[in-house]
Design a protein around this motif. Structure first.
Motif, mmCIF file in Angstrom:
data_model
loop_
_atom_site.group_PDB
_atom_site.id
_atom_site.type_symbol
_atom_site.label_atom_id
_atom_site.label_comp_id
_atom_site.label_asym_id
_atom_site.label_seq_id
_atom_site.Cartn_x
_atom_site.Cartn_y
_atom_site.Cartn_z
ATOM 1 N N LEU A 1 11.256 -4.878 3.713
ATOM 2 C CA LEU A 1 9.739 -4.599 3.434
ATOM 3 C C LEU A 1 8.931 -4.658 4.683
ATOM 4 O O LEU A 1 7.884 -3.718 4.789
ATOM 5 C CB LEU A 1 9.238 -5.704 2.405
ATOM 6 N N GLU B 1 9.357 -3.690 7.514
ATOM 7 C CA GLU B 1 9.466 -2.484 8.436
ATOM 8 C C GLU B 1 8.451 -1.376 7.766
ATOM 9 O O GLU B 1 8.199 -0.642 8.604
ATOM 10 C CB GLU B 1 11.017 -1.850 8.305
ATOM 11 N N LYS B 2 7.964 -1.464 6.466
ATOM 12 C CA LYS B 2 7.281 -0.548 6.003
ATOM 13 C C LYS B 2 5.692 -0.993 5.800
ATOM 14 O O LYS B 2 5.159 0.184 5.449
ATOM 15 C CB LYS B 2 7.875 -0.611 4.256
ATOM 16 N N ILE B 3 5.360 -2.082 6.031
ATOM 17 C CA ILE B 3 4.084 -2.360 5.818
ATOM 18 C C ILE B 3 3.352 -2.614 7.161
ATOM 19 O O ILE B 3 3.865 -2.894 8.019
ATOM 20 C CB ILE B 3 3.882 -3.546 4.678
ATOM 21 N N LYS B 4 1.859 -2.688 6.756
ATOM 22 C CA LYS B 4 1.032 -2.931 7.942
ATOM 23 C C LYS B 4 0.226 -3.979 7.607
ATOM 24 O O LYS B 4 -0.397 -3.986 6.614
ATOM 25 C CB LYS B 4 0.543 -1.567 8.395
ATOM 26 N N ASP C 1 -1.765 -2.277 4.475
ATOM 27 C CA ASP C 1 -1.880 -1.050 4.561
ATOM 28 C C ASP C 1 -3.070 -0.363 4.454
ATOM 29 O O ASP C 1 -3.413 0.635 3.579
ATOM 30 C CB ASP C 1 -0.834 -0.208 3.409
#
Ligand code: DC
Length: 222
Positions: free
Chosen positions: A60, A62-65, A81
């Protein structure tokens, strides 16, 4: 050089409200690092990833900011995000999820630079669990703010009731005890007082007295 105050302690000791006020009086930025863990917890809830599923949480990340910003009043705003989730992370559920995901080493590593970068260029009071021990081990001032579990649960209860939430004191107390256990027993960066910290116990202090106690420790050290 900027000044850093590390303020650690268990959930509900009053860290955030005390630190916010002390920061205002001293002209420092207040940084609430728990909000970052809560934001990752919220991302996990939204993605339906169990907070104890370490590989799932690693993926997870790796995908979120996650971003930490400040509004025009100087108040902290956390973005997931790009979305302001500062309000949504303030529920007892979000807090329990945060406590669980905060035991995952990759989560802690993911947030480390974010926290250090803020302290590099500004005078900060940073509140958390491992600020004096891990995040800012060279902080000029380290305070361990604590209070009895009953006092902490009582304050949290009052706060939630005032917000119109329907909660039971007994549930809050058992949450406080469970979170203390999780926070002090995890392998990575467990909650503990830094050796060179000053302990401030607010069990018998009201808000103003607690602020005064914290400011006086800070003024003594800087
Ligand atoms: O301060 P808080 O209640 O918002 O923190 C939520 C959870 O995040 C808490 O259970 C422990 C974790 N946390 C942490 O592990 N390290 C920090 N520096 C701040 C919070």
């Amino acid at each position: 050089m900027s000044t850093a105050v590390a303020l650690d302690g268990p959930a509900g000791a009053g860290k955030s409200s005390i630190a916010k006020r002390a920061a205002k009086e001293l002209g420092f930025i207040y940084v609430d690092t728990g909000a970052l863990y809560r934001t990752i917890g919220l991302a996990a809830t939204r993605a339906k990833t169990e907070p104890v599923d370490s590989p799932g949480i690693d993926a997870l990340l790796e995908k979120i900011k996650v971003e930490l910003t400040f509004n025009e009043n100087g108040d902290q705003v956390v973005l997931l995000d790009g979305e302001d989730v500062s309000g949504e992370i303030r529920t007892p559920e979000a807090s329990m999820t945060a406590s669980k995901i905060s035991a995952i080493p990759k989560v802690r590593a993911y947030l480390l630079d974010l926290q250090r970068d803020i302290a590099k260029n500004s005078d900060v009071i940073m509140d958390g669990r491992d600020i004096g021990t891990v995040v800012l081990p060279d902080a000029q001032v380290k305070i361990f703010l604590t209070a009895s579990p009953e006092a902490r649960a009582g304050r949290r209860y009052k706060e939630l009731i005032e917000k119109g939430m329907s909660v039971k004191y007994e549930d809050i107390l058992s949450d406080v005890i469970e979170r203390d256990y999780n926070d002090t027993h995890r392998e990575t960066a467990p909650l503990k007082a830094a050796e060179d910290s000053v302990t401030v116990d607010t069990t018998e202090l009201d808000f103003e007295q607690s602020v005064e106690a914290v400011i006086s420790v800070i003024k003594e050290k800087i």
